[in-house]
Scaffold this motif. Structure first.
Motif, PDB file in Angstrom:
ATOM      1  N   TYR A 137      46.222  46.744 -32.427  1.00 43.11           N
ATOM      2  CA  TYR A 137      45.371  47.816 -32.942  1.00 43.11           C
ATOM      3  C   TYR A 137      45.996  49.183 -32.664  1.00 43.11           C
ATOM      4  O   TYR A 137      46.600  49.410 -31.627  1.00 43.11           O
ATOM      5  CB  TYR A 137      43.981  47.729 -32.316  1.00 43.11           C
ATOM      6  CG  TYR A 137      43.277  46.450 -32.696  1.00 43.11           C
ATOM      7  CD1 TYR A 137      42.703  46.313 -33.951  1.00 43.11           C
ATOM      8  CD2 TYR A 137      43.232  45.366 -31.818  1.00 43.11           C
ATOM      9  CE1 TYR A 137      42.084  45.131 -34.327  1.00 43.11           C
ATOM     10  CE2 TYR A 137      42.616  44.182 -32.186  1.00 43.11           C
ATOM     11  CZ  TYR A 137      42.047  44.063 -33.450  1.00 43.11           C
ATOM     12  OH  TYR A 137      41.453  42.896 -33.820  1.00 43.11           O
ATOM     13  N   ASP A 138      45.842  50.084 -33.638  1.00 43.41           N
ATOM     14  CA  ASP A 138      46.396  51.427 -33.499  1.00 43.41           C
ATOM     15  C   ASP A 138      45.559  52.283 -32.559  1.00 43.41           C
ATOM     16  O   ASP A 138      46.065  53.214 -31.947  1.00 43.41           O
ATOM     17  CB  ASP A 138      46.500  52.096 -34.872  1.00 43.41           C
ATOM     18  CG  ASP A 138      47.514  51.392 -35.760  1.00 43.41           C
ATOM     19  OD1 ASP A 138      48.703  51.435 -35.426  1.00 43.41           O
ATOM     20  OD2 ASP A 138      47.101  50.772 -36.759  1.00 43.41           O
ATOM     21  N   GLU A 139      44.284  51.964 -32.427  1.00 45.26           N
ATOM     22  CA  GLU A 139      43.405  52.630 -31.479  1.00 45.26           C
ATOM     23  C   GLU A 139      42.342  51.626 -31.056  1.00 45.26           C
ATOM     24  O   GLU A 139      42.000  50.697 -31.802  1.00 45.26           O
ATOM     25  CB  GLU A 139      42.740  53.876 -32.092  1.00 45.26           C
ATOM     26  CG  GLU A 139      43.726  54.998 -32.411  1.00 45.26           C
ATOM     27  CD  GLU A 139      43.069  56.162 -33.141  1.00 45.26           C
ATOM     28  OE1 GLU A 139      41.865  56.087 -33.432  1.00 45.26           O
ATOM     29  OE2 GLU A 139      43.767  57.137 -33.432  1.00 45.26           O
ATOM     30  N   MET A 140      41.818  51.825 -29.850  1.00 43.01           N
ATOM     31  CA  MET A 140      40.802  50.903 -29.331  1.00 43.01           C
ATOM     32  C   MET A 140      39.966  51.638 -28.294  1.00 43.01           C
ATOM     33  O   MET A 140      40.508  52.248 -27.372  1.00 43.01           O
ATOM     34  CB  MET A 140      41.469  49.677 -28.709  1.00 43.01           C
ATOM     35  CG  MET A 140      40.529  48.576 -28.288  1.00 43.01           C
ATOM     36  SD  MET A 140      41.501  47.133 -27.732  1.00 43.01           S
ATOM     37  CE  MET A 140      40.189  45.944 -27.489  1.00 43.01           C
ATOM     38  N   ALA A 141      38.647  51.578 -28.447  1.00 43.73           N
ATOM     39  CA  ALA A 141      37.745  52.273 -27.534  1.00 43.73           C
ATOM     40  C   ALA A 141      37.040  51.276 -26.629  1.00 43.73           C
ATOM     41  O   ALA A 141      36.945  50.086 -26.929  1.00 43.73           O
ATOM     42  CB  ALA A 141      36.715  53.081 -28.321  1.00 43.73           C
ATOM     43  N   ALA A 142      36.532  51.760 -25.511  1.00 46.63           N
ATOM     44  CA  ALA A 142      35.747  50.923 -24.613  1.00 46.63           C
ATOM     45  C   ALA A 142      34.548  50.363 -25.368  1.00 46.63           C
ATOM     46  O   ALA A 142      33.948  51.050 -26.206  1.00 46.63           O
ATOM     47  CB  ALA A 142      35.287  51.739 -23.411  1.00 46.63           C
ATOM     48  N   PRO A 143      34.184  49.113 -25.099  1.00 44.40           N
ATOM     49  CA  PRO A 143      33.103  48.491 -25.872  1.00 44.40           C
ATOM     50  C   PRO A 143      31.747  49.111 -25.576  1.00 44.40           C
ATOM     51  O   PRO A 143      31.455  49.510 -24.445  1.00 44.40           O
ATOM     52  CB  PRO A 143      33.147  47.031 -25.409  1.00 44.40           C
ATOM     53  CG  PRO A 143      33.720  47.091 -24.028  1.00 44.40           C
ATOM     54  CD  PRO A 143      34.709  48.213 -24.054  1.00 44.40           C
TER      55      PRO A 143
END
Length: 398
Positions: A137-143
């Motif tokens: 993934y190019d970006e990923m945030a905390a769930p």
């Protein structure tokens, strides 16, 4: 806080670097006797009480978190900007991840969101180094609410911990879920989607905050109001900021020249519900701002009001800090400007409840809302108090 395209992920990618600047040396780790230290060459490691090397002195910085230790090495670079490669040691001081990562973010459930140095791709790993979600993934945030916000190419979507796509990557912008809704956009305007990926609130705002206490702050350029989950806008777009504080109350900031007229002006303004109607407030805001000289611009007009626009506690506040919203109890720290330059209210905060009743004098020179602490300066020094939702103070012992 106002959201904008990519801001959330920029903060995520800089998370570890920001901690790097704040940490201090000679700090004990994990509540024991081992300490972060620096050798004669300026390299950082961890040593025991008797001087034994626990973590080798090859790093530029070491940061403790609830999962273990993040270690930093400065990358070779030209110019003044520094970048870092990150690695990870567990709480037994065993190296799990070498310094091959651009960013690491420790999650509450014992996992780490990581971004590789090689291709800047994001994935999820556990504390023994196993890859839970591949680095794709190019970006990923905390769930939030069980879903990870991710970016593939130029589009945003949502996945679960099994790496199954829950909401397709088809949005030009999206933010994490809060209270069952997420700000998202397929066009130039922003709305809110549900967990099926359908727009529960149509795209009609230029920016939007997350939902909290049943409402979200929404923006039309530099004007703001709040919206409920049904998509109903509560107030005209005449505020500089406004957010829900719980129990149907809102903390706002408005132009100084509205201080004496807001209570009478607000009921007379129609509440626009469509994008083409929102522009009607451009001329109102422009005329308001043009009447304010530079000196007055430094002043703040803040206040608290209810869902029908009634002011709570009056119109004299220049700062309002929301402290508690528990059950039916509301608590604020407020500061107001007095014509008397020596008045305590010019510099200090008082406590106010949700009915506008003052619970203390203006005696607190600092407020720490996240910690629910107010600080008083006395002849004997500074005294910190924890404050509960009813305004009761408990002295914080050193």
């Amino acid at each position: 806080m106002k959201t904008s395209l990519f801001t959330y992920f920029l903060l995520l990618s800089l998370f570890s670097t920001a901690q790097f600047e704040d940490e201090t040396e000679n700090k004990t780790v994990f509540g024991g006797t081992n300490v972060i230290a620096k050798n004669a060459a300026g390299q950082v490691g961890i040593k025991s009480k008797d001087g034994k090397e626990i973590v080798p002195f090859v790093y530029n910085k070491i940061i403790e978190n609830h999962l273990g230790l993040f270690v930093f090495k400065v990358n070779k670079s030209n110019g003044y900007e520094r970048s870092y490669s990150l690695g990870y040691y567990n709480r037994r001081f065993k190296q799990v991840l070498p310094c091959q990562y651009n960013s690491l973010l420790a999650l509450d459930d014992g996992f780490i969101i990581a971004s590789q140095n090689s291709d800047r791709k994001f994935g999820l790993i556990d504390t023994i180094g196993r890859i839970i979600i591949p680095f794709e993934y190019d970006e990923m945030a905390a769930p939030t609410e069980g879903l990870f916000l991710t970016k593939v190419g130029e589009k945003y979507g949502f996945i679960n911990k099994k790496n199954s796509t829950v909401i397709d990557h088809e949005f030009a912008y999206a933010s994490p879920f809060s209270e069952g809704l997420a700000a998202a956009s397929k066009s130039k305007l922003i709305g809110f989607i549900n967990r099926k990926g359908d727009f529960e609130i149509k795209e009609r705002f230029t920016s939007a905050d997350d939902f909290a206490y049943g409402y979200a702050q929404v923006f039309f350029y530099n004007q703001t109001s709040v919206v409920n989950p049904a998509g109903e806008i509560l107030f005209p777009f005449i505020f500089k900021s406004i957010h829900s504080a719980g129990n149907g109350q809102f903390v706002f900031e408005a132009s100084e020249n509205l201080r004496n007229t807001l209570a009478t002006t607000l009921p007379l303004l129609d509440i626009a519900q469509k994008p083409d109607e929102l522009s009607q407030y451009d001329s109102i805001i422009t005329s308001m701002d043009s009447e304010i000289d530079s000196e007055i611009l430094e002043e703040k007009f803040m206040g608290v009001m209810n869902a029908i626009g009634q002011l709570i506690g009056g119109n004299e506040f220049k700062q309002v800090v929301h402290l508690h919203s528990e059950g039916t109890d509301q608590l604020y720290a407020v500061q107001k400007k007095s014509d008397d330059e020596n008045a305590d209210s010019n510099y200090n905060f008082a406590l106010m409840d949700g009915n506008g009743r003052m619970l203390s004098e203006y005696r607190f020179f600092e407020v720490k809302p996240d910690e629910k602490i107010v600080i008083e300066e006395t002849e004997k020094g500074f005294i910190s108090y924890h404050v509960d939702p009813t305004g009761k103070l408990t002295k914080v012992e050193d």
